[in-house]
Design a protein around this motif. Structure first.
Motif, PDB file in Angstrom:
ATOM      1  N   ASP A  19      -8.162  -2.457   6.363  1.00 23.81           N
ATOM      2  CA  ASP A  19      -7.840  -1.376   5.434  1.00 23.81           C
ATOM      3  C   ASP A  19      -7.888  -1.846   3.984  1.00 23.81           C
ATOM      4  O   ASP A  19      -8.406  -1.142   3.099  1.00 23.81           O
ATOM      5  CB  ASP A  19      -6.452  -0.813   5.737  1.00 23.81           C
ATOM      6  N   VAL A  20      -7.330  -3.032   3.732  1.00 27.90           N
ATOM      7  CA  VAL A  20      -7.281  -3.536   2.363  1.00 27.90           C
ATOM      8  C   VAL A  20      -8.687  -3.885   1.870  1.00 27.90           C
ATOM      9  O   VAL A  20      -9.047  -3.598   0.721  1.00 27.90           O
ATOM     10  CB  VAL A  20      -6.331  -4.743   2.272  1.00 27.90           C
ATOM     11  N   THR A  21      -9.490  -4.467   2.739  1.00 23.05           N
ATOM     12  CA  THR A  21     -10.873  -4.776   2.353  1.00 23.05           C
ATOM     13  C   THR A  21     -11.628  -3.508   1.985  1.00 23.05           C
ATOM     14  O   THR A  21     -12.303  -3.438   0.950  1.00 23.05           O
ATOM     15  CB  THR A  21     -11.594  -5.507   3.502  1.00 23.05           C
ATOM     16  N   THR A  22     -11.495  -2.482   2.817  1.00 22.79           N
ATOM     17  CA  THR A  22     -12.198  -1.223   2.554  1.00 22.79           C
ATOM     18  C   THR A  22     -11.657  -0.540   1.304  1.00 22.79           C
ATOM     19  O   THR A  22     -12.421  -0.095   0.440  1.00 22.79           O
ATOM     20  CB  THR A  22     -12.068  -0.283   3.759  1.00 22.79           C
ATOM     21  N   GLY A  23     -10.335  -0.478   1.186  1.00 20.66           N
ATOM     22  CA  GLY A  23      -9.724   0.273   0.091  1.00 20.66           C
ATOM     23  C   GLY A  23      -9.908  -0.368  -1.272  1.00 20.66           C
ATOM     24  O   GLY A  23     -10.171   0.332  -2.261  1.00 20.66           O
ATOM     25  N   LEU A  24      -9.802  -1.693  -1.357  1.00 24.03           N
ATOM     26  CA  LEU A  24      -9.898  -2.353  -2.660  1.00 24.03           C
ATOM     27  C   LEU A  24     -11.336  -2.530  -3.124  1.00 24.03           C
ATOM     28  O   LEU A  24     -11.577  -2.826  -4.301  1.00 24.03           O
ATOM     29  CB  LEU A  24      -9.186  -3.707  -2.622  1.00 24.03           C
ATOM     30  N   THR A  25     -12.292  -2.353  -2.217  1.00 26.76           N
ATOM     31  CA  THR A  25     -13.703  -2.421  -2.628  1.00 26.76           C
ATOM     32  C   THR A  25     -14.316  -1.040  -2.828  1.00 26.76           C
ATOM     33  O   THR A  25     -15.490  -0.926  -3.171  1.00 26.76           O
ATOM     34  CB  THR A  25     -14.534  -3.216  -1.602  1.00 26.76           C
ATOM     35  N   ALA A  26     -13.526   0.004  -2.588  1.00 27.16           N
ATOM     36  CA  ALA A  26     -14.003   1.371  -2.790  1.00 27.16           C
ATOM     37  C   ALA A  26     -13.920   1.747  -4.267  1.00 27.16           C
ATOM     38  O   ALA A  26     -13.262   1.074  -5.070  1.00 27.16           O
ATOM     39  CB  ALA A  26     -13.175   2.341  -1.962  1.00 27.16           C
ATOM     40  N   PRO A  28     -13.151   5.402  -6.264  1.00 28.82           N
ATOM     41  CA  PRO A  28     -11.969   4.677  -6.740  1.00 28.82           C
ATOM     42  C   PRO A  28     -11.237   3.943  -5.611  1.00 28.82           C
ATOM     43  O   PRO A  28     -11.420   4.268  -4.436  1.00 28.82           O
ATOM     44  CB  PRO A  28     -11.096   5.791  -7.329  1.00 28.82           C
ATOM     45  N   LYS A  29     -10.409   2.998  -5.995  1.00 26.88           N
ATOM     46  CA  LYS A  29      -9.664   2.204  -5.016  1.00 26.88           C
ATOM     47  C   LYS A  29      -8.587   3.056  -4.347  1.00 26.88           C
ATOM     48  O   LYS A  29      -8.081   4.018  -4.917  1.00 26.88           O
ATOM     49  CB  LYS A  29      -9.021   0.990  -5.687  1.00 26.88           C
ATOM     50  N   TRP A  30      -8.223   2.662  -3.129  1.00 31.33           N
ATOM     51  CA  TRP A  30      -7.181   3.379  -2.403  1.00 31.33           C
ATOM     52  C   TRP A  30      -6.540   2.426  -1.391  1.00 31.33           C
ATOM     53  O   TRP A  30      -7.126   1.400  -1.011  1.00 31.33           O
ATOM     54  CB  TRP A  30      -7.731   4.608  -1.673  1.00 31.33           C
ATOM     55  N   LEU A  31      -5.348   2.779  -0.958  1.00 27.49           N
ATOM     56  CA  LEU A  31      -4.666   2.104   0.147  1.00 27.49           C
ATOM     57  C   LEU A  31      -4.029   3.176   1.016  1.00 27.49           C
ATOM     58  O   LEU A  31      -3.523   4.174   0.498  1.00 27.49           O
ATOM     59  CB  LEU A  31      -3.579   1.149  -0.367  1.00 27.49           C
ATOM     60  N   PRO A  32      -4.037   3.026   2.335  1.00 28.30           N
ATOM     61  CA  PRO A  32      -3.431   4.044   3.196  1.00 28.30           C
ATOM     62  C   PRO A  32      -1.908   3.966   3.173  1.00 28.30           C
ATOM     63  O   PRO A  32      -1.335   2.873   3.084  1.00 28.30           O
ATOM     64  CB  PRO A  32      -3.988   3.711   4.591  1.00 28.30           C
ATOM     65  N   PRO A  33      -1.227   5.104   3.255  1.00 28.08           N
ATOM     66  CA  PRO A  33       0.233   5.123   3.109  1.00 28.08           C
ATOM     67  C   PRO A  33       0.994   4.446   4.231  1.00 28.08           C
ATOM     68  O   PRO A  33       2.179   4.137   4.056  1.00 28.08           O
ATOM     69  CB  PRO A  33       0.557   6.619   3.043  1.00 28.08           C
ATOM     70  N   LYS A  34       0.374   4.201   5.379  1.00 29.59           N
ATOM     71  CA  LYS A  34       1.124   3.591   6.481  1.00 29.59           C
ATOM     72  C   LYS A  34       1.656   2.209   6.115  1.00 29.59           C
ATOM     73  O   LYS A  34       2.635   1.743   6.718  1.00 29.59           O
ATOM     74  CB  LYS A  34       0.282   3.505   7.742  1.00 29.59           C
ATOM     75  N   TRP A  35       1.056   1.558   5.096  1.00 28.99           N
ATOM     76  CA  TRP A  35       1.496   0.200   4.741  1.00 28.99           C
ATOM     77  C   TRP A  35       2.692   0.205   3.810  1.00 28.99           C
ATOM     78  O   TRP A  35       3.198  -0.860   3.447  1.00 28.99           O
ATOM     79  CB  TRP A  35       0.338  -0.596   4.169  1.00 28.99           C
ATOM     80  N   PHE A  36       3.196   1.374   3.410  1.00 29.20           N
ATOM     81  CA  PHE A  36       4.475   1.447   2.703  1.00 29.20           C
ATOM     82  C   PHE A  36       5.624   0.928   3.565  1.00 29.20           C
ATOM     83  O   PHE A  36       6.622   0.432   3.055  1.00 29.20           O
ATOM     84  CB  PHE A  36       4.827   2.911   2.369  1.00 29.20           C
TER      85      PHE A  36
END
Length: 317
Positions: A19-26, A28-36
């Protein structure tokens, strides 16, 4: 009390890295909320639910208190399955009303939350079988137990964290699990004025801001990242086109972040925003249409007196 594990620490770690690899290289950048939701994040969210600005938990609890007996009469459930159950704080209203209940099946990614809740529930309801499932609700519904006049509860408005395509896939998965005549109990936050919505996600005490930045602490601890959480501002805004709240983290300076465990560097410009959550808001006909597309008939729709939140009961057809 049983514990069935379909999501172990190794798989959680693999999912986080992906998830972090996909989100931080997108872009705009994003992170999924489940990691809160590490232990600290869960504690912060429990605080959020008690804040004066955050109405969804109070409204949903009010609806369940008023209609739990009706839910019991309509479903005759012998098995209650709660998805994303966490500490099962609202579940007791259903457990009290479902007098014919034999089995309670909470499903969550956190084994500690499941175990803590199960210990309390087993003590309060000694005749009830509690079957804990550690799993991801987007991948592991196929492991839910069959039979027993089941009622699946998905509360808290968490369905709003899914975009429309994700919701369609989720409802289809739930329908595939249920037999004809079994039920889905769904909590949905409703469209209303941004003057009410935005403060619910940007409280005056700053608890939601700390909750939002907590995801950066999770990445620092779990993946050897070097985020400076204090260098990010919490942002909550209303997207009128999509009818959802977006939570973002805004960089207050240009910086380069290294995520050591996955060999990734990510550059943030001054003022750059990274999306961490959407929280979609709903209208009755939209909910009815999405459920119908998946094979459900909306039988009951209850709201709090102010019409802020809805709990619906749908039947698999």
């Amino acid at each position: 009390m049983n514990l069935e594990v379909h999501l172990d620490a190794d798989e959680l770690a693999r999912t986080l890295r992906a998830d972090v690899t996909t989100g931080l290289t997108a872009s705009p950048k994003w992170l999924p909320p489940k990691w809160f939701y590490d232990e600290r994040g869960s504690e912060l969210f429990e605080q959020i639910t008690e804040l004066p600005e955050y109405y969804p938990t109070r409204c949903e609890r009010q609806i369940l208190a008023a209609h739990a007996d009706g839910i019991a009469r309509h479903t005759h459930a012998r098995t209650l399955i709660e998805l994303g159950s966490g500490y099962s704080t609202k579940t007791r209203l259903l457990l009290e009303a479902l007098t014919g209940l034999e089995t309670f099946v909470p499903m969550d990614v956190s084994p500690s939350a499941l175990t803590d809740a199960a210990v309390r529930i087993t003590a309060e309801y000694p005749g009830l079988t509690v079957h804990n499932i550690v799993g991801d609700i987007t991948r592991h519904l196929k492991f839910l137990p069959s039979g027993g006049d089941r009622l699946i509860a998905f509360l808290g408005g968490t369905i709003g964290n899914f975009d429309p395509a994700e919701r369609a896939a989720f409802f289809a998965d739930v329908r595939a699990v249920l037999g004809e005549g079994e039920h889905l109990l769904l909590g949905t936050d409703l469209v209303k004025s941004p003057s009410v919505l935005v403060p619910a996600y940007d409280d005056a005490a700053g608890v939601t801001a700390e909750f939002n930045r907590n995801v950066l602490h999770v990445l620092n601890r779990s993946l050897g990242a070097d985020f400076d959480p204090a260098a990010f501002e919490h942002v909550a805004l209303w997207d009128a086109e999509h009818e959802w709240i977006e939570m973002r983290l805004r960089a207050t300076r240009a910086m380069r972040v290294t995520v050591a465990d996955i060999g990734l560097t990510a550059d943030f410009a001054d003022g750059e925003e990274m999306r961490t959550e959407i929280s979609a808001k709903f209208r009755r006909e939209g909910v009815r249409a999405e459920l119908a597309e998946a094979g459900f008939e909306l039988d009951h729709w209850w709201t709090d007196p102010a019409g802020m939140f809805a709990v619906s009961l749908s039947r698999a057809i």
